[in-house]
Motif scaffolding. Structure first.
Motif, PDB file in Angstrom:
ATOM      1  N   LYS B  55      -0.840  -9.972   9.694  1.00 38.88           N
ATOM      2  CA  LYS B  55       0.146  -8.894   9.709  1.00 38.88           C
ATOM      3  C   LYS B  55       1.332  -9.255  10.605  1.00 38.88           C
ATOM      4  O   LYS B  55       1.159  -9.645  11.753  1.00 38.88           O
ATOM      5  N   LEU B  56       2.509  -9.107  10.033  1.00 37.49           N
ATOM      6  CA  LEU B  56       3.737  -9.454  10.729  1.00 37.49           C
ATOM      7  C   LEU B  56       4.399  -8.208  11.305  1.00 37.49           C
ATOM      8  O   LEU B  56       5.049  -8.238  12.344  1.00 37.49           O
ATOM      9  N   GLY B  57       4.255  -7.111  10.595  1.00 38.40           N
ATOM     10  CA  GLY B  57       4.888  -5.870  11.027  1.00 38.40           C
ATOM     11  C   GLY B  57       4.788  -4.828   9.936  1.00 38.40           C
ATOM     12  O   GLY B  57       3.947  -4.939   9.035  1.00 38.40           O
ATOM     13  N   VAL B  58       5.662  -3.819  10.044  1.00 36.81           N
ATOM     14  CA  VAL B  58       5.668  -2.719   9.075  1.00 36.81           C
ATOM     15  C   VAL B  58       7.102  -2.517   8.610  1.00 36.81           C
ATOM     16  O   VAL B  58       8.028  -2.546   9.424  1.00 36.81           O
ATOM     17  N   ILE B  59       7.264  -2.340   7.325  1.00 33.96           N
ATOM     18  CA  ILE B  59       8.587  -2.019   6.798  1.00 33.96           C
ATOM     19  C   ILE B  59       8.522  -0.624   6.180  1.00 33.96           C
ATOM     20  O   ILE B  59       7.591  -0.309   5.439  1.00 33.96           O
ATOM     21  N   GLU B  60       9.476   0.214   6.576  1.00 33.92           N
ATOM     22  CA  GLU B  60       9.467   1.586   6.076  1.00 33.92           C
ATOM     23  C   GLU B  60      10.678   1.812   5.184  1.00 33.92           C
ATOM     24  O   GLU B  60      11.814   1.544   5.565  1.00 33.92           O
ATOM     25  N   SER B  61      10.417   2.337   4.004  1.00 37.65           N
ATOM     26  CA  SER B  61      11.501   2.794   3.140  1.00 37.65           C
ATOM     27  C   SER B  61      11.425   4.318   3.107  1.00 37.65           C
ATOM     28  O   SER B  61      10.514   4.909   3.684  1.00 37.65           O
ATOM     29  N   VAL B  62      12.379   4.935   2.440  1.00 44.11           N
ATOM     30  CA  VAL B  62      12.337   6.396   2.322  1.00 44.11           C
ATOM     31  C   VAL B  62      11.009   6.824   1.711  1.00 44.11           C
ATOM     32  O   VAL B  62      10.402   7.815   2.105  1.00 44.11           O
ATOM     33  N   LYS B  63      10.528   6.010   0.781  1.00 38.87           N
ATOM     34  CA  LYS B  63       9.325   6.362   0.027  1.00 38.87           C
ATOM     35  C   LYS B  63       8.045   6.209   0.820  1.00 38.87           C
ATOM     36  O   LYS B  63       7.158   7.050   0.726  1.00 38.87           O
ATOM     37  N   ALA B  64       7.910   5.088   1.573  1.00 41.05           N
ATOM     38  CA  ALA B  64       6.601   4.801   2.172  1.00 41.05           C
ATOM     39  C   ALA B  64       6.702   3.738   3.260  1.00 41.05           C
ATOM     40  O   ALA B  64       7.710   3.047   3.387  1.00 41.05           O
ATOM     41  N   ALA B  65       5.619   3.614   4.023  1.00 37.72           N
ATOM     42  CA  ALA B  65       5.476   2.535   4.999  1.00 37.72           C
ATOM     43  C   ALA B  65       4.585   1.463   4.388  1.00 37.72           C
ATOM     44  O   ALA B  65       3.553   1.778   3.803  1.00 37.72           O
ATOM     45  N   SER B  66       4.998   0.194   4.512  1.00 38.45           N
ATOM     46  CA  SER B  66       4.207  -0.908   3.960  1.00 38.45           C
ATOM     47  C   SER B  66       4.051  -2.001   5.002  1.00 38.45           C
ATOM     48  O   SER B  66       4.953  -2.247   5.802  1.00 38.45           O
ATOM     49  N   ASP B  67       2.899  -2.686   4.976  1.00 41.61           N
ATOM     50  CA  ASP B  67       2.684  -3.799   5.896  1.00 41.61           C
ATOM     51  C   ASP B  67       3.429  -5.036   5.412  1.00 41.61           C
ATOM     52  O   ASP B  67       3.567  -5.270   4.213  1.00 41.61           O
ATOM     53  N   LEU B  68       3.885  -5.811   6.381  1.00 40.78           N
ATOM     54  CA  LEU B  68       4.476  -7.122   6.101  1.00 40.78           C
ATOM     55  C   LEU B  68       3.484  -8.184   6.558  1.00 40.78           C
ATOM     56  O   LEU B  68       2.824  -8.010   7.581  1.00 40.78           O
ATOM     57  N   TYR B  69       3.408  -9.296   5.812  1.00 39.16           N
ATOM     58  CA  TYR B  69       2.494 -10.374   6.175  1.00 39.16           C
ATOM     59  C   TYR B  69       3.278 -11.667   6.339  1.00 39.16           C
ATOM     60  O   TYR B  69       4.259 -11.906   5.647  1.00 39.16           O
ATOM     61  N   SER B  70       2.800 -12.478   7.247  1.00 43.81           N
ATOM     62  CA  SER B  70       3.500 -13.739   7.488  1.00 43.81           C
ATOM     63  C   SER B  70       3.079 -14.763   6.437  1.00 43.81           C
ATOM     64  O   SER B  70       1.893 -15.028   6.274  1.00 43.81           O
TER      65      SER B  70
END
Lengths: 359, 128
Positions: B55-70
Motif C-alpha cells: 500500500k502506497l496511500g489513498v486516493i479520494e475522488s468525489v465518488k470514493a476512497a481507493s487504495d494506491l499500491y506501489s
C-alpha cells in the motif's frame, strides 16, 4: 432485477455520460466532471434528469392528511411543500414534496427507490384512492442562477413570477407539463414534469437554448455534492425508517397540533428527550468524511457520519452526522474517524451554503 | 497522448517510469477516468520503504476512497507536493504533472505490463 431506464436514457449515452445504478435505476453519474457540473449549477445553469423520482396521486383528502406530516389544509392549490411520511413509530418512511393540485387532489413526489413501497404503504391505509404515476412522467431539473431566465424564454406564461415552492401548469418549449419553482441544489430554478414521450424534446431544447447561459447536463454526482452543501437530507443516507424527523432536524416539516400517522410516537420521543441529532460538520483538515465513518470524542464513538464530501463552493470538506445533543451546538469540537485517525471537525449550522439572493 | 513506451503498468492501474534505480509513480489515464474528480491524496513520507504491490496511500475522488499500491519496491525519495493544492492534476495530466511519488533504490519491474499489454488488460477489464 434489471435496472429501470428513464425516457432520457439514450440522451445520456449520446452525451457520453458515465452511468450508474441508483435505487434500481440506471442514471447518469457524471457527463464530464462532477466538479465542473457542480460549478455550472452554482454559477450558470445545470440540467438534471430526475425522471427516476416517483409520483403518487392521492385523490382522497382525508387519506393524504393522515399520511403526510404537515397540515395540507393550509396548502393552497398551486403550492408545494416538503413533508415527511412517517410510520406509527415516528420513523421516516420517506421525505416527499406535496403538490396541491387545482382539482383538489395531491401529488406526492417521492424518492425513486421508495415509489413502490410508498404506494403500497399509503394504499394499506386507504383503498383505491392513490395512483402510482411515476413511470408515466419524466422530470427535468433546471437549476442555477441562469435557470429562471432560460425557462422564462421558453415558457408560455410568466413563470419568473412564480414564488419559491409555487407551480403552474403550462408549456415549456411547446411541451405541456407542470412547472415548479423547486429544487434540490440550493439554487433557484425549476423542476418540470412532462409526459415521457416529450422528455427528449424538452431536454434537447433546454441544452440548445441554454448554450449562451452556460448550461451543462449534470449527473447524480453533482446533485449529491450540491444538495450536501445546501444541507438537504438524502433519504437512505441521512435518515430512514429508524430515524424520526426530530433527530433529522426536520421539526419544521411537522404539524404536531393535528393527527397524522407517527405523530404520537414523535411527541413521546420529544418528551423523552432525543439521544442524537443531525448536525453539520466542517472538517478542520483535508481528509474526506464519508457515509458510515464514526464520529468520536475523547477516543469514544459517539455518532456517525451520514453524508460527507468536499465542498467545491466553500473550499473545505463537510459532512452531516448524528451526534448526541450535548455536542450538537455550533462550535462544538468532535473527531471523525478516517481510517483509524481522529480528524478534528467543528459543528456548524446547516445549511453550509446559502445562495446569495434567495427569492 | 504522452509517450508511454518507457513506462510499465500494474494490474491496479499505477504506472512507473524508471531511470536507473530511481522511479516515478502515478496512476493511469484509465484509473483517473474511473475515479473521476480527485479531491485528496493520502501519501507516504519521504524515506518510507514500500514493497512491490504494497500500500502506497489513498486516493479520494468525489465518488470514493481507493487504495494506491506501489508498482515496484523502493524507498520514497519525493512526494508531489503540488497535489496538496491541486489534486485535479491527477485528472488533467496523470502521466505528467499528476505524478504521485518518486522512489529510490528500485530494482526490478519485470512483473509489470508494457503499454501494449496494459492496454489489452484494460480492454479486457472494461469489457469493451
Amino acid at each position: 432485477m434489471t435496472a429501470e431506464r428513464t425516457p432520457l436514457y439514450e440522451e445520456h449515452l449520446r452525451l457520453g455520460a458515465q452511468m450508474t445504478n441508483f435505487s434500481g435505476w440506471v442514471m447518469p453519474l457524471q457527463y464530464s466532471s462532477i466538479r465542473e457540473e457542480h460549478r455550472a449549477v452554482r454559477e450558470a445553469v445545470g440540467l438534471f434528469d430526475l425522471s427516476h423520482m416517483g409520483e403518487l396521486r392521492l385523490t382522497d383528502d382525508v387519506l393524504a392528511q393522515r399520511v403526510v406530516s404537515r397540515d395540507l389544509g393550509k396548502l393552497r392549490p398551486g403550492r408545494a411543500q416538503y413533508a415527511m411520511l412517517c410510520n406509527a413509530d415516528g420513523g421516516i418512511v420517506d421525505d416527499v414534496l406535496v403538490y396541491a393540485m387545482a382539482d383538489g387532489s395531491h401529488l406526492l413526489v417521492v424518492n425513486a427507490g421508495n415509489q413502490d413501497s410508498d404506494f403500497d404503504w399509503i394504499r394499506s391505509h386507504g383503498d383505491g384512492a392513490v395512483l402510482n404515476v411515476g413511470r408515466d412522467w419524466a422530470l427535468l431539473g433546471v437549476q442555477g442562477p441562469h435557470a429562471v431566465g432560460l425557462v422564462q424564454r421558453l415558457a408560455d406564461q410568466d413563470v419568473s413570477a412564480l414564488r419559491y415552492y409555487a407551480f403552474a401548469e403550462g408549456k415549456v418549449a411547446g411541451v405541456t407539463g407542470i412547472i415548479s419553482r423547486t429544487g434540490y441544489t440550493g439554487e433557484d430554478g425549476f423542476e418540470i414534469f412532462c409526459a415521457n414521450r416529450d422528455a427528449s424534446r424538452l431536454w434537447r431544447t433546454m441544452l440548445e437554448e441554454g448554450r449562451d447561459d452556460g448550461i451543462r447536463p449534470a449527473g447524480l454526482g453533482a446533485r449529491d455534492t450540491l444538495r450536501l452543501e445546501a444541507g438537504l437530507r438524502l433519504y437512505g443516507n441521512d435518515m430512514d425508517a429508524a430515524t424520526n424527523p426530530l433527530e433529522a432536524g426536520l421539526d419544521w416539516t411537522l404539524s404536531l397540533d393535528r393527527e397524522f400517522i407517527g405523530r404520537d410516537a414523535i411527541l413521546r420521543a420529544r418528551d423523552k428527550g432525543l439521544t442524537r441529532i443531525l448536525v453539520g460538520l466542517r472538517m478542520l483538515d483535508r481528509s474526506i468524511p464519508r457515509h458510515g465513518y464514526p464520529v468520536v470524542n475523547d477516543g469514544e464513538r459517539i455518532g456517525v457520519v451520514t453524508s460527507g464530501n468536499v465542498s467545491f463552493t466553500l473550499g473545505y470538506n463537510i459532512a452531516m452526522a448524528y451526534v448526541p445533543p450535548t455536542l450538537a451546538d455550533p462550535g462544538a469540537r468532535v473527531g471523525v474517524d478516517v481510517r483509524g485517525t481522529a480528524v478534528p471537525a467543528e459543528v456548524v449550522a446547516l445549511p453550509f451554503y446559502k445562495r446569495p439572493h434567495p427569492k | 497522448m504522452p509517450d508511454l513506451s518507457g513506462m510499465r503498468f500494474s494490474q491496479s492501474h499505477e504506472w512507473v517510469k524508471t531511470d536507473g534505480d530511481s522511479a516515478t509513480v502515478g496512476i493511469t489515464e484509465y484509473a483517473q477516468s474511473q475515479l473521476g474528480d480527485v479531491i485528496y491524496l493520502e501519501l507516504p513520507n519521504v524515506g518510507q520503504t514500500l514493497e512491490q504491490g504494497g500500500k502506497l496511500g489513498v486516493i479520494e475522488s468525489v465518488k470514493a476512497a481507493s487504495d494506491l499500491y506501489s508498482p515496484v519496491a523502493g524507498q520514497v525519495s519525493e512526494v508531489n507536493q503540488e497535489l496538496k493544492e491541486h489534486p485535479e492534476y491527477v485528472n488533467q495530466d496523470p502521466y505528467g504533472k499528476g505524478w504521485i511519488i518518486k522512489l529510490a533504490g528500485v530494482k526490478d519491474n519485470s512483473a509489470l505490463f508494457d503499454a501494449k499489454a496494459y492496454d489489452a488488460f484494460v480492454q479486457g477489464q472494461s469489457g469493451s
